[in-house]
Design a protein around this motif. Structure first.
Motif, PDB file in Angstrom:
ATOM      1  N   UNK A 193     109.017  44.298 126.880  1.00 26.88           N
ATOM      2  CA  UNK A 193     110.561  44.134 125.973  1.00 26.88           C
ATOM      3  C   UNK A 193     109.920  44.021 124.787  1.00 26.88           C
ATOM      4  N   UNK A 194     109.667  42.565 124.978  1.00 23.19           N
ATOM      5  CA  UNK A 194     108.671  41.431 123.322  1.00 23.19           C
ATOM      6  C   UNK A 194     107.296  42.623 122.423  1.00 23.19           C
ATOM      7  N   UNK A 195     107.121  43.637 123.660  1.00 22.77           N
ATOM      8  CA  UNK A 195     106.443  44.218 122.479  1.00 22.77           C
ATOM      9  C   UNK A 195     107.161  45.158 121.918  1.00 22.77           C
ATOM     10  N   UNK A 196     108.122  45.954 122.031  1.00 25.92           N
ATOM     11  CA  UNK A 196     108.441  47.237 121.371  1.00 25.92           C
ATOM     12  C   UNK A 196     108.558  46.771 119.725  1.00 25.92           C
ATOM     13  N   UNK A 197     108.848  46.123 119.408  1.00 24.44           N
ATOM     14  CA  UNK A 197     108.884  46.181 117.242  1.00 24.44           C
ATOM     15  C   UNK A 197     107.510  46.465 117.004  1.00 24.44           C
ATOM     16  N   UNK A 198     106.333  45.964 117.684  1.00 26.50           N
ATOM     17  CA  UNK A 198     105.081  46.258 117.600  1.00 26.50           C
ATOM     18  C   UNK A 198     104.427  47.590 117.266  1.00 26.50           C
ATOM     19  N   UNK A 199     105.145  48.264 118.067  1.00 22.85           N
ATOM     20  CA  UNK A 199     104.454  49.444 119.350  1.00 22.85           C
ATOM     21  C   UNK A 199     105.303  50.128 118.657  1.00 22.85           C
ATOM     22  N   UNK A 200     106.619  50.143 117.660  1.00 25.89           N
ATOM     23  CA  UNK A 200     106.840  50.902 116.708  1.00 25.89           C
ATOM     24  C   UNK A 200     106.214  51.042 115.652  1.00 25.89           C
ATOM     25  N   UNK A 201     106.239  49.546 115.135  1.00 24.30           N
ATOM     26  CA  UNK A 201     105.862  49.664 113.891  1.00 24.30           C
ATOM     27  C   UNK A 201     104.084  50.438 113.667  1.00 24.30           C
ATOM     28  N   UNK A 202     103.583  50.308 114.472  1.00 25.18           N
ATOM     29  CA  UNK A 202     102.524  50.921 114.734  1.00 25.18           C
ATOM     30  C   UNK A 202     102.515  52.064 115.268  1.00 25.18           C
ATOM     31  N   UNK A 203     103.361  52.613 115.315  1.00 23.88           N
ATOM     32  CA  UNK A 203     103.034  54.104 115.762  1.00 23.88           C
ATOM     33  C   UNK A 203     102.424  54.273 117.064  1.00 23.88           C
ATOM     34  N   UNK A 204     102.397  53.475 118.309  1.00 31.32           N
ATOM     35  CA  UNK A 204     102.426  53.763 119.128  1.00 31.32           C
ATOM     36  C   UNK A 204     103.054  54.361 120.010  1.00 31.32           C
TER      37      UNK A 204
END
Ligand code: SIN
Length: 355
Positions: free
Chosen positions: A215-226
């Motif tokens: 869960x704590x990775x979701x923001x960055x994954x979305x931000x970097x369009x992974x």
């Protein structure tokens, strides 16, 4: 002379009785303060009974608020003797770590989303089945019924006792690429999921990609369009500001997200009975409050999303939902083949159809 002796004897007797009484009072007082020593500010960490409670979401979420309230009430009710230390936001352990930490006794209480129990007791994935429940109350009835009891027993056999079931309502779908109305709109999109085979099948069935991330990775994954999107409850979406990163949200209510409040069984069995009692009665009260908070917060968060003008909203009507149900039916077969029919036939959607 005899009278004088007699009166001295009487005085001695009375003094002795008073002494015995004082001793009794002191002993009783000592016992009472041994149960919950009064002046907790004076107690060192070794003298207090410390319970570490770890979770992965923010403090201002239905789970975060309930964990804090539970800690405050326990402190108040035990005069500070029992101290529940709450660690939010994956500060101590993140997804993929917290269950092991609980089993090893490194943390005493966790409250993971039920989908995260799938490695330990995969049968719990029955709650991940899409469109299995229409109302939160149906989930509570299901877990309190015979099938739910069996699921709890499976956890117990793994060394984990369930103390309560907390709620966070239903999940919705967000993504950066296009509005999602029909199942076909999902084709080719990449989604983050929690670690559950059923959730994986749910996305694969309608042509989307799905990958498990903490869960704590979701923001960055979305931000970097992974990834293109994710599914979650409104309180989780808003508390992590995911709606500002995504262009589209479908209010789909397609899957349930709840929590089990879990305690290491060996630790639980080693607790004094009066501590167990205060934990159970306090949790019962906090759980009732938590359910109300989850309901209100998700309603309030919907209004916030509707007002923010930051994301395009799609609503599913009953006809759309029926189409999704039909497309996702094979996921039920997948579950049944792996974990048995008995968990599925007891779902309200099938039970009600039989009546
Ligand atoms: C949680 O609500 O505890 C997190 C849910 C998620 O991983 O999406």
């Amino acid at each position: 002379m005899t009278n004088l002796l007699q009166s001295r004897l009487n005085v001695r007797k009375r003094t002795l009785t008073v002494c015995v009484l004082i001793c009794l009072i002191l002993i009783l007082d000592a016992c009472a303060s041994e149960q919950y020593p009064e002046d907790h500010e004076q107690l060192s960490e070794e003298e207090r009974l410390v319970i570490r409670f770890s979770h992965v979401v923010g403090e201002e979420t239905p789970k975060g608020l309930a964990a804090r309230r539970f800690a405050e009430l326990i402190k108040e009710r035990t005069g500070g003797y029992v101290e529940v230390q709450v660690f939010s936001n994956s500060y101590l352990y993140k997804d993929g770590e917290e269950i092991d930490a609980l089993l090893q006794g490194d943390v005493q209480i966790i409250a993971p989303a039920i989908s995260k129990l799938s490695e330990l007791v995969p049968e719990w994935q029955v709650l991940d089945l899409p469109f299995a429940f229409d109302q939160v109350e149906e989930v509570f009835d299901y877990v309190q019924g015979p099938v739910g009891q069996e699921l709890f027993a499976r956890l117990e056999a793994k060394g984990i006792k369930t103390l309560a079931v907390w709620d966070n309502g239903f999940k919705h779908i967000t993504n950066s690429q296009r509005p999602i109305q029909a199942p076909e709109d999902m084709a080719g999109l990449r989604f983050r999921i929690m670690p559950s085979e059923v959730l994986y099948q749910q996305f694969r069935q309608i042509g989307a990609e799905a990958e498990n991330y903490a869960f704590n990775e979701v923001f960055q994954l979305l931000e970097h369009e992974h990834i293109d999107g994710q599914e979650n409850t409104l309180s989780n979406i808003i508390s992590r500001n995911l709606h500002y990163l995504q262009n589209y949200i479908t209010i789909s209510n397609h899957g349930y997200l709840g929590y089990l409040v879990l305690i290491n069984r060996a630790f639980w069995e080693g607790l004094p009975e009066e501590v167990q009692d205060v934990i159970l009665t306090t949790l019962e009260e906090v759980t009732e409050w938590q359910h109300q908070v989850a309901k209100e917060m998700n309603e309030q968060n919907l209004q916030e999303i509707e007002a923010c003008q930051c994301i395009q909203i799609t609503y599913l009507d009953e006809e759309d939902r029926e189409l999704w149900r039909q497309h996702l039916q094979p996921v039920y077969q997948y579950y049944e083949d792996k974990y048995g029919k008995q968990y599925v036939v007891s779902l309200p959607r099938f039970k009600n159809a039989d009546q």
